[in-house]
Design an enzyme around this catalytic site. Structure first.
Site, mmCIF file in Angstrom:
data_model
loop_
_atom_site.group_PDB
_atom_site.id
_atom_site.type_symbol
_atom_site.label_atom_id
_atom_site.label_comp_id
_atom_site.label_asym_id
_atom_site.label_seq_id
_atom_site.Cartn_x
_atom_site.Cartn_y
_atom_site.Cartn_z
ATOM 1 N N GLU A 63 4.400 -6.671 1.339
ATOM 2 C CA GLU A 63 3.809 -6.977 0.035
ATOM 3 C C GLU A 63 3.721 -5.727 -0.858
ATOM 4 O O GLU A 63 2.638 -5.326 -1.286
ATOM 5 C CB GLU A 63 2.412 -7.577 0.225
ATOM 6 C CG GLU A 63 2.417 -8.886 0.989
ATOM 7 C CD GLU A 63 1.016 -9.367 1.353
ATOM 8 O OE1 GLU A 63 0.887 -10.559 1.672
ATOM 9 O OE2 GLU A 63 0.052 -8.561 1.321
ATOM 10 N N PRO A 64 4.843 -5.099 -1.187
ATOM 11 C CA PRO A 64 4.800 -3.904 -2.041
ATOM 12 C C PRO A 64 4.517 -4.266 -3.493
ATOM 13 O O PRO A 64 4.968 -5.298 -4.000
ATOM 14 C CB PRO A 64 6.214 -3.330 -1.885
ATOM 15 C CG PRO A 64 7.067 -4.532 -1.632
ATOM 16 C CD PRO A 64 6.216 -5.450 -0.791
ATOM 17 N N GLY A 98 0.772 -1.238 0.000
ATOM 18 C CA GLY A 98 0.000 0.000 0.000
ATOM 19 C C GLY A 98 0.796 1.277 0.000
ATOM 20 O O GLY A 98 0.227 2.378 -0.092
ATOM 21 N N TYR A 117 -10.452 5.850 -11.019
ATOM 22 C CA TYR A 117 -10.129 6.404 -9.703
ATOM 23 C C TYR A 117 -10.020 7.923 -9.675
ATOM 24 O O TYR A 117 -9.790 8.495 -8.613
ATOM 25 C CB TYR A 117 -8.768 5.880 -9.229
ATOM 26 C CG TYR A 117 -8.631 4.397 -9.085
ATOM 27 C CD1 TYR A 117 -9.555 3.647 -8.369
ATOM 28 C CD2 TYR A 117 -7.541 3.735 -9.633
ATOM 29 C CE1 TYR A 117 -9.411 2.276 -8.222
ATOM 30 C CE2 TYR A 117 -7.376 2.363 -9.486
ATOM 31 C CZ TYR A 117 -8.314 1.645 -8.782
ATOM 32 O OH TYR A 117 -8.149 0.299 -8.634
ATOM 33 N N ARG A 149 2.953 -1.308 -6.104
ATOM 34 C CA ARG A 149 3.095 -0.008 -6.760
ATOM 35 C C ARG A 149 4.451 0.640 -6.476
ATOM 36 O O ARG A 149 5.070 1.236 -7.364
ATOM 37 C CB ARG A 149 1.969 0.909 -6.262
ATOM 38 C CG ARG A 149 1.897 2.265 -6.948
ATOM 39 C CD ARG A 149 0.995 3.216 -6.169
ATOM 40 N NE ARG A 149 -0.254 2.603 -5.777
ATOM 41 C CZ ARG A 149 -1.384 2.679 -6.476
ATOM 42 N NH1 ARG A 149 -1.401 3.352 -7.608
ATOM 43 N NH2 ARG A 149 -2.483 2.099 -6.043
ATOM 44 N N CYS A 206 -15.038 5.085 -27.446
ATOM 45 C CA CYS A 206 -16.341 5.742 -27.528
ATOM 46 C C CYS A 206 -16.976 5.880 -26.146
ATOM 47 O O CYS A 206 -18.018 5.279 -25.835
ATOM 48 C CB CYS A 206 -17.257 4.967 -28.468
ATOM 49 S SG CYS A 206 -16.745 5.063 -30.187
#
Length: 410
Positions: A271-272, A237, A314, A274, A340
């Site tokens: 648990e990285p 996170g 997001y 990003r 579209c």
């Protein structure tokens, strides 16, 4: 690893415009050195404790990215049978693989047990019973950690909050000790750890400290009931810097708030995702057309929301830059794609030099949840992916063709 040399933007020692000409656009481009440096920052931060850094492969599951990290010594955080399959094929040691996810199927549980992974992060008593039953059928035992929802607000987008009351994730904080006591009676379960993951793109270290302190209280209570907690899994996170003026904590800051809470004599899992791959990958696109309508300027590119869904899903911000500096007049424009949908944009009201038709732009820090979340919406084939290593650029995923769109249709 992005930098300008004179008027041209490079990634490591390769000119981005050369990548566009050789491999076409849109294309995802990764820096091997940046991935390596980001992982090594974690390894250095946790080296004084018995720790495993498990890459969250949901953020980017490209086989070459995974193979690089497995060779560097990373473990893997998986959330599906498919991710487990990818990680095993990429060479991760099963003893360094954890399996999370709220909806594990019986087939996935059996596959993981047969693969001899380190442990499951369990999210409910019914899931615990399913694992216990399947482990019994296979005449083995399953190591598990309960995922605990500590009810901590990480101050991030509501879609990526996972450790706050009211989300679907984890065992409620108030029921955690009861869950461990109940699990003692399952014959095919080994209670090995405790897991928490409070959200994603977190830019303040404080929620991690608060979550660790709340988890420590559970550990103490559980161990008073005769259950030894070997592994402390603090999840992932940690956020990254997406725009100027934004500050993101580093791996050492994260380790420095986790380790003192629990002290020596434990094993730790991080648990990285990003924070290892996010700023190591970028989306390179071509400007197809320019237009003005309704008092606005638009740069229409060949990359769309199917290739990078984060902005429309997001409201995520990605810095967007031309790959060549010019003296052209600066304008305010929306950078949009060919899909579209009115939600098909990569950036709105961005100020940048007026682009020529056929020029290239780079959507920065798209390495996490970019290619991994892409789709074939509007029957657009999936993009190519390229890995840069010094002065070399290598294709690590072929661009899909129109024929590929029909691959599994009958």
């Amino acid at each position: 690893m992005l930098h300008f040399r004179k008027s041209d933007l490079y990634i490591e020692d390769v000119k981005l415009s050369d990548i566009a000409k050789k491999f076409g656009t849109g294309v995802y481009v990764y820096s091997k050195k940046q991935i390596t440096d980001n992982f090594e920052a974690y390894r250095k931060a946790v080296k004084s404790y018995d720790s495993i850094v498990c890459f969250a492969c949901k953020s980017n599951s490209n086989g070459s990215v995974l193979k690089l990290l497995s060779k560097l010594g990373a473990g893997a955080d998986t959330t599906s049978g498919g991710e487990l399959y990818r990680c095993l094929k990429a060479g991760f040691e099963p003893s360094k693989i954890v399996y999370a996810g709220i909806g594990k199927t019986a087939e996935e549980i059996e596959y993981a047990l047969k693969s001899k992974i380190l442990m499951f992060n369990v999210e409910s008593i019914e899931e615990l019973d399913a694992i216990n039953k399947i482990a019994g059928k296979l005449k083995t035992k399953a190591k598990i950690a309960f995922r605990i929802n500590p009810n901590v607000d990480p101050d991030t987008h509501s879609y990526i909050v996972t450790g706050k009351k009211g989300t679907k994730f984890g065992i409620p904080y108030e029921e955690a000790v009861e869950a461990y006591i109940a699990a003692k009676s399952r014959k095919n379960i080994i209670l090995s750890g405790i897991h928490t993951h409070i959200g994603s793109q977190i830019l303040d270290i404080t929620p991690f400290r608060l979550a660790a302190q709340k988890v420590k209280k559970i550990v103490d209570a559980v161990e008073k009931n005769g259950i030894r907690i070997e592994y402390i899994n603090s999840g992932g996170g940690l956020g990254i810097k997406y725009c100027e003026g934004e500050a993101a904590p580093c791996a050492k800051q994260l380790a420095d708030v986790i380790f003192p809470v629990f002290g020596k004599g434990r094993k730790f899992i991080f648990e990285p995702g990003r924070s290892i791959i996010g700023n190591a990958g970028h989306l390179l696109a071509k400007v197809l057309y320019r237009k003005s309508a309704g008092g606005k300027n638009f740069f229409i590119t060949d990359a769309g929301m199917n290739d990078l869904v984060r902005p429309t899903l997001y409201g995520a911000y990605h810095e967007i830059v031309p790959v060549k500096k010019t003296n052209a007049k600066k304008v305010k424009a929306d950078i949009v794609g060919p899909i579209c949908e009115s939600g098909d944009f990569m950036g709105k009201d961005r100020t940048l030099a007026m682009q020529e038709q056929g020029s290239y732009i780079l959507v920065k820090c798209a390495g996490a949840y970019g290619a991994a979340m892409s789709s074939q919406y509007n029957s657009r084939p999936l993009l190519a992916e390229v890995m840069v290593d010094g002065s070399k650029a290598v294709l690590v995923r072929k661009r899909a063709s129109y024929k590929d769109l029909l691959l599994n249709e009958i």
